[in-house]
Design an enzyme around this catalytic site. Structure first.
Site, PDB file in Angstrom:
ATOM      1  N   ASP A 209      21.038  13.161  64.634  1.00  0.00           N
ATOM      2  CA  ASP A 209      20.165  13.086  63.468  1.00  0.00           C
ATOM      3  C   ASP A 209      18.710  13.294  63.886  1.00  0.00           C
ATOM      4  O   ASP A 209      18.101  12.421  64.499  1.00  0.00           O
ATOM      5  CB  ASP A 209      20.325  11.719  62.790  1.00  0.00           C
ATOM      6  CG  ASP A 209      19.459  11.566  61.549  1.00  0.00           C
ATOM      7  OD1 ASP A 209      18.862  12.576  61.119  1.00  0.00           O
ATOM      8  OD2 ASP A 209      19.381  10.434  61.031  1.00  0.00           O
TER       9      ASP A 209
ATOM     10  N   LYS B 206      16.629  14.057  75.131  1.00  0.00           N
ATOM     11  CA  LYS B 206      17.797  13.480  75.804  1.00  0.00           C
ATOM     12  C   LYS B 206      19.023  14.362  75.575  1.00  0.00           C
ATOM     13  O   LYS B 206      19.803  14.627  76.491  1.00  0.00           O
ATOM     14  CB  LYS B 206      18.066  12.064  75.299  1.00  0.00           C
ATOM     15  CG  LYS B 206      17.114  10.997  75.835  1.00  0.00           C
ATOM     16  CD  LYS B 206      17.496   9.626  75.305  1.00  0.00           C
ATOM     17  CE  LYS B 206      16.579   8.538  75.837  1.00  0.00           C
ATOM     18  NZ  LYS B 206      16.753   8.321  77.288  1.00  0.00           N
TER      19      LYS B 206
ATOM     20  N   SER C 201      21.452   7.763  74.628  1.00  0.00           N
ATOM     21  CA  SER C 201      21.397   6.887  73.459  1.00  0.00           C
ATOM     22  C   SER C 201      22.136   7.514  72.283  1.00  0.00           C
ATOM     23  O   SER C 201      22.149   8.732  72.127  1.00  0.00           O
ATOM     24  CB  SER C 201      19.945   6.633  73.042  1.00  0.00           C
ATOM     25  OG  SER C 201      19.204   6.036  74.082  1.00  0.00           O
TER      26      SER C 201
END
Length: 330
Positions: free
Chosen positions: A215, A232, A210
């Protein structure tokens, strides 16, 4: 002077007259097309009609009296067989599309990995669908043995806490089920898959992640306090360091819409999140996964993926050109 025989140019075409080709000046390809050996490369390309020089499939060895050609055509011909591709997370909304596309493509033998018998039945219940738990490395080995490529579409899924009433305002709260938080699924589970695939000698791993991982304060990380993008990203780095050829696709917001009708956009470092084009259809993500298996330009690449709104731009058909835009390895 010893004479070295040069093999003639011979046709090697297995055609399908019903295929649709995407336009490219150098290569015309599709999911149902002719298998040919590329005359200038050891990698396979897909053309509507062509031939190759069998001499490129020979090696020469110096012997006491000159040179002798040693045929390795048998091995090369064997390499032209369909590639076996495993899709993990095949019961998910995007995984189902990838699995279906692979099943429909002549050049692939599809496999799927799901967690439950219920998920298996939801995508047809075929014998090529394996049941396993990515958190248990041993349970996924039967699915991975003998594959040529792996497409990872597994992900932890946050659940909404009961009792939320949208009419009262506020925001819903989320949680992850016991044993299924992002650290266990998106890190340990994906690491298990990468390790098993590497041990099995796979030729490529496509990992779908994703956007937003640059951030730490991205709202997705706050869901269930799971830091899902952190885990991830850790798995993506592990894959990039594994030595296995990889393609990391960091998709934008996923939409359940028709694919193939929008212009796809490539980005890096979450730059697309700062624009108005930060979503993409699941079907388009699935198509990019399939196309990434076909082009050398997609290997050792990591990129963000979104699309322009329907009706603007030109629908993407030339995936070699799309992958050629990518300059980032991570």
């Amino acid at each position: 002077m010893a004479t070295v025989a040069v093999a003639p140019r011979v046709p090697l075409v297995i055609s399908n007259n019903n295929c649709r080709f995407s336009n490219s000046r150098s290569v015309r390809q599709c999911h149902k097309c002719s298998w040919v050996a590329h005359p200038e490369s050891s990698s396979l390309s897909f053309h509507n009609s062509t031939s190759f020089s069998a001499s490129s499939l020979f090696v020469q060895r110096r012997v006491r009296k000159g040179f002798r050609s040693i045929g390795v055509v048998t091995k090369a011909m064997a390499d032209l067989g369909p590639s076996t591709v495993l899709v993990t997370g095949a019961g998910g909304r995007t995984g189902k599309i990838v699995y279906k596309k692979l099943k429909e493509a002549d050049q692939y033998v599809a496999r799927g990995l799901v967690r439950t018998e219920e998920s298996k039945e939801s995508i047809g219940g075929a014998d090529d669908i394996f049941i396993g738990d990515i958190r248990d490395a041993n349970s996924i080995l039967p699915a991975i043995q003998g594959i040529d490529a792996l497409v990872i579409l597994t992900s932890a899924v946050p659940r909404m806490k009961p009792g939320f009433d949208p009419t009262k305002g506020g925001r819903p709260e989320f949680y992850f089920e016991d044993g299924s938080n992002p650290e266990q699924v998106d890190w340990i589970g994906q690491k298990n898959q990468i390790d098993a695939a590497k041990a099995a000698g796979v030729k490529q791993i496509v990992l779908v992640g994703s956007m937003g991982g640059t951030d730490i304060n991205n709202p997705l990380n706050s869901l269930g306090n799971g830091n899902i993008l952190v885990w991830k990203r850790k798995a993506e780095q592990y894959l990039a360091d594994s030595g296995v050829p990889y393609t990391i696709i960091r998709a934008g917001g996923l939409q359940d819409k028709e694919g193939g009708i929008r212009e796809l956009l490539i980005g890096k470092d979450d730059e697309l999140l700062k624009t108005e084009t930060r979503t993409i259809a699941r079907a388009d993500v699935a198509e990019v996964c399939i196309q990434a298996l076909q082009f050398e330009e997609a290997k050792f690449k990591a990129f963000d993926l979104a699309s322009k709104p329907e009706g603007t731009g030109t629908p993407t058909k030339d995936f070699k050109a799309l992958f050629s835009q990518i300059t980032t390895r991570f």
